[in-house]
Motif scaffolding. Structure first.
Motif, PDB file in Angstrom:
ATOM      1  N   SER A  17      41.709 -10.743 -41.696  1.00 27.33           N
ATOM      2  CA  SER A  17      41.094 -12.046 -41.514  1.00 27.33           C
ATOM      3  C   SER A  17      40.205 -12.103 -40.274  1.00 27.33           C
ATOM      4  CB  SER A  17      42.187 -13.117 -41.413  1.00 27.33           C
ATOM      5  OG  SER A  17      41.596 -14.379 -41.250  1.00 27.33           O
ATOM      6  N   MET A  18      40.603 -11.422 -39.232  1.00 26.41           N
ATOM      7  CA  MET A  18      39.836 -11.476 -37.984  1.00 26.41           C
ATOM      8  C   MET A  18      38.643 -10.526 -37.975  1.00 26.41           C
ATOM      9  SD  MET A  18      41.102 -13.865 -36.296  1.00 26.41           S
ATOM     10  CE  MET A  18      40.166 -13.628 -34.806  1.00 26.41           C
ATOM     11  N   PHE A  19      38.776  -9.363 -38.585  1.00 23.85           N
ATOM     12  CA  PHE A  19      37.741  -8.343 -38.430  1.00 23.85           C
ATOM     13  C   PHE A  19      36.955  -8.028 -39.692  1.00 23.85           C
ATOM     14  CE2 PHE A  19      40.899  -7.517 -35.090  1.00 23.85           C
ATOM     15  CZ  PHE A  19      40.076  -7.754 -34.000  1.00 23.85           C
ATOM     16  N   ARG A  20      37.375  -8.573 -40.841  1.00 21.54           N
ATOM     17  CA  ARG A  20      36.637  -8.296 -42.063  1.00 21.54           C
ATOM     18  C   ARG A  20      36.065  -9.566 -42.677  1.00 21.54           C
ATOM     19  NH1 ARG A  20      36.899  -7.907 -47.402  1.00 21.54           N
ATOM     20  NH2 ARG A  20      39.022  -8.627 -47.613  1.00 21.54           N
ATOM     21  N   THR A  21      36.838 -10.646 -42.691  1.00 23.32           N
ATOM     22  CA  THR A  21      36.412 -11.833 -43.422  1.00 23.32           C
ATOM     23  C   THR A  21      36.005 -13.010 -42.542  1.00 23.32           C
ATOM     24  OG1 THR A  21      38.654 -12.698 -43.638  1.00 23.32           O
ATOM     25  CG2 THR A  21      37.887 -11.195 -45.369  1.00 23.32           C
ATOM     26  N   ALA A  22      36.166 -12.912 -41.231  1.00 19.39           N
ATOM     27  CA  ALA A  22      35.794 -14.034 -40.349  1.00 19.39           C
ATOM     28  C   ALA A  22      34.282 -14.250 -40.383  1.00 19.39           C
ATOM     29  CB  ALA A  22      36.244 -13.757 -38.922  1.00 19.39           C
ATOM     30  N   PRO A  23      33.852 -15.499 -40.423  1.00 20.58           N
ATOM     31  CA  PRO A  23      32.410 -15.776 -40.383  1.00 20.58           C
ATOM     32  C   PRO A  23      31.787 -15.219 -39.097  1.00 20.58           C
ATOM     33  CG  PRO A  23      33.628 -17.751 -40.977  1.00 20.58           C
ATOM     34  CD  PRO A  23      34.637 -16.729 -40.544  1.00 20.58           C
ATOM     35  N   GLU A  24      30.557 -14.760 -39.226  1.00 24.16           N
ATOM     36  CA  GLU A  24      29.874 -14.226 -38.053  1.00 24.16           C
ATOM     37  C   GLU A  24      29.358 -15.375 -37.200  1.00 24.16           C
ATOM     38  OE1 GLU A  24      27.234 -10.946 -38.431  1.00 24.16           O
ATOM     39  OE2 GLU A  24      28.293 -10.192 -40.190  1.00 24.16           O
ATOM     40  N   GLN A  25      30.054 -15.619 -36.118  1.00 21.84           N
ATOM     41  CA  GLN A  25      29.733 -16.700 -35.198  1.00 21.84           C
ATOM     42  C   GLN A  25      30.317 -16.289 -33.854  1.00 21.84           C
ATOM     43  OE1 GLN A  25      28.371 -19.942 -35.522  1.00 21.84           O
ATOM     44  NE2 GLN A  25      28.880 -20.489 -33.430  1.00 21.84           N
ATOM     45  N   GLU A  26      29.488 -16.155 -32.844  1.00 17.52           N
ATOM     46  CA  GLU A  26      29.999 -15.747 -31.542  1.00 17.52           C
ATOM     47  C   GLU A  26      31.038 -16.759 -31.058  1.00 17.52           C
ATOM     48  OE1 GLU A  26      28.167 -14.896 -27.159  1.00 17.52           O
ATOM     49  OE2 GLU A  26      27.044 -14.180 -28.905  1.00 17.52           O
ATOM     50  N   TYR A  27      32.203 -16.264 -30.687  1.00 17.38           N
ATOM     51  CA  TYR A  27      33.330 -17.097 -30.248  1.00 17.38           C
ATOM     52  C   TYR A  27      33.749 -18.111 -31.311  1.00 17.38           C
ATOM     53  CZ  TYR A  27      31.925 -15.101 -25.797  1.00 17.38           C
ATOM     54  OH  TYR A  27      31.570 -14.230 -24.810  1.00 17.38           O
ATOM     55  N   GLY A  28      33.522 -17.804 -32.576  1.00 13.76           N
ATOM     56  CA  GLY A  28      33.822 -18.755 -33.640  1.00 13.76           C
ATOM     57  C   GLY A  28      35.283 -18.822 -34.038  1.00 13.76           C
ATOM     58  N   VAL A  29      35.962 -17.685 -34.005  1.00 16.34           N
ATOM     59  CA  VAL A  29      37.369 -17.664 -34.389  1.00 16.34           C
ATOM     60  C   VAL A  29      38.165 -17.034 -33.255  1.00 16.34           C
ATOM     61  CG1 VAL A  29      39.069 -16.877 -36.084  1.00 16.34           C
ATOM     62  CG2 VAL A  29      36.731 -17.394 -36.819  1.00 16.34           C
ATOM     63  N   MET A  30      39.177 -17.739 -32.805  1.00 17.27           N
ATOM     64  CA  MET A  30      40.049 -17.244 -31.749  1.00 17.27           C
ATOM     65  C   MET A  30      41.447 -17.074 -32.324  1.00 17.27           C
ATOM     66  SD  MET A  30      41.625 -19.182 -28.478  1.00 17.27           S
ATOM     67  CE  MET A  30      42.703 -20.071 -29.578  1.00 17.27           C
ATOM     68  N   LEU A  31      42.085 -15.994 -31.995  1.00 19.51           N
ATOM     69  CA  LEU A  31      43.462 -15.783 -32.413  1.00 19.51           C
ATOM     70  C   LEU A  31      44.238 -15.234 -31.223  1.00 19.51           C
ATOM     71  CD1 LEU A  31      44.899 -14.769 -35.660  1.00 19.51           C
ATOM     72  CD2 LEU A  31      45.540 -13.355 -33.730  1.00 19.51           C
ATOM     73  N   GLU A  32      45.342 -15.874 -30.903  1.00 18.68           N
ATOM     74  CA  GLU A  32      46.228 -15.423 -29.830  1.00 18.68           C
ATOM     75  C   GLU A  32      47.614 -15.215 -30.427  1.00 18.68           C
ATOM     76  OE1 GLU A  32      45.910 -18.908 -27.406  1.00 18.68           O
ATOM     77  OE2 GLU A  32      44.395 -17.996 -26.128  1.00 18.68           O
ATOM     78  N   TRP A  33      48.191 -14.093 -30.151  1.00 17.29           N
ATOM     79  CA  TRP A  33      49.541 -13.796 -30.627  1.00 17.29           C
ATOM     80  C   TRP A  33      50.342 -13.434 -29.395  1.00 17.29           C
ATOM     81  CZ3 TRP A  33      50.194 -10.493 -35.646  1.00 17.29           C
ATOM     82  CH2 TRP A  33      51.490 -10.656 -36.136  1.00 17.29           C
TER      83      TRP A  33
END
Length: 109
Positions: A17-33
């Motif tokens: 989800s983070m590296f293949r399907t996330a929309p191309e948008q700088e700083y668009g998707v953040m994930l913290e685990w």
């Protein structure tokens, strides 16, 4: 030691989800685990603070953002958000804590 576990296949879903399907948008998707729990947390009585459950071993926090004027990107981000939520549901259905209001969450309705 203290064990932190996640359901088999869940890490693959998150990485996809983070590296293949996330929309191309700088700083668009953040994930913290980040990992929580342990003996110090377990020492605190369940009713001593506002947050629970004490049994939680980790937190997965994800956020989508875009320019409010970009309707096309909003559609892409919302589609991705719902897809990520459903992917996580395959592993954690109704065993998670949602701290945000969202009509699309499987177990918050």
């Amino acid at each position: 030691g203290y064990e932190w576990l996640a359901p088999e296949g869940m890490l693959d879903e998150v990485l996809d989800s983070m590296f293949r399907t996330a929309p191309e948008q700088e700083y668009g998707v953040m994930l913290e685990w980040y990992f929580t729990g342990g003996p110090k947390v377990d020492e605190i009585h369940r009713s001593a603070t506002a947050y629970g459950p004490r049994e939680a071993k980790w937190v997965l926090h994800y956020k989508h953002q875009w320019e409010p004027s970009d309707a096309a990107m909003m559609d892409k981000m919302m589609t991705h958000h719902v897809a990520l939520s459903k992917a996580l549901d395959r592993h954690l259905l109704c065993t998670n804590f949602y701290n945000y209001v969202d009509n699309d969450m499987s177990c918050a309705a």
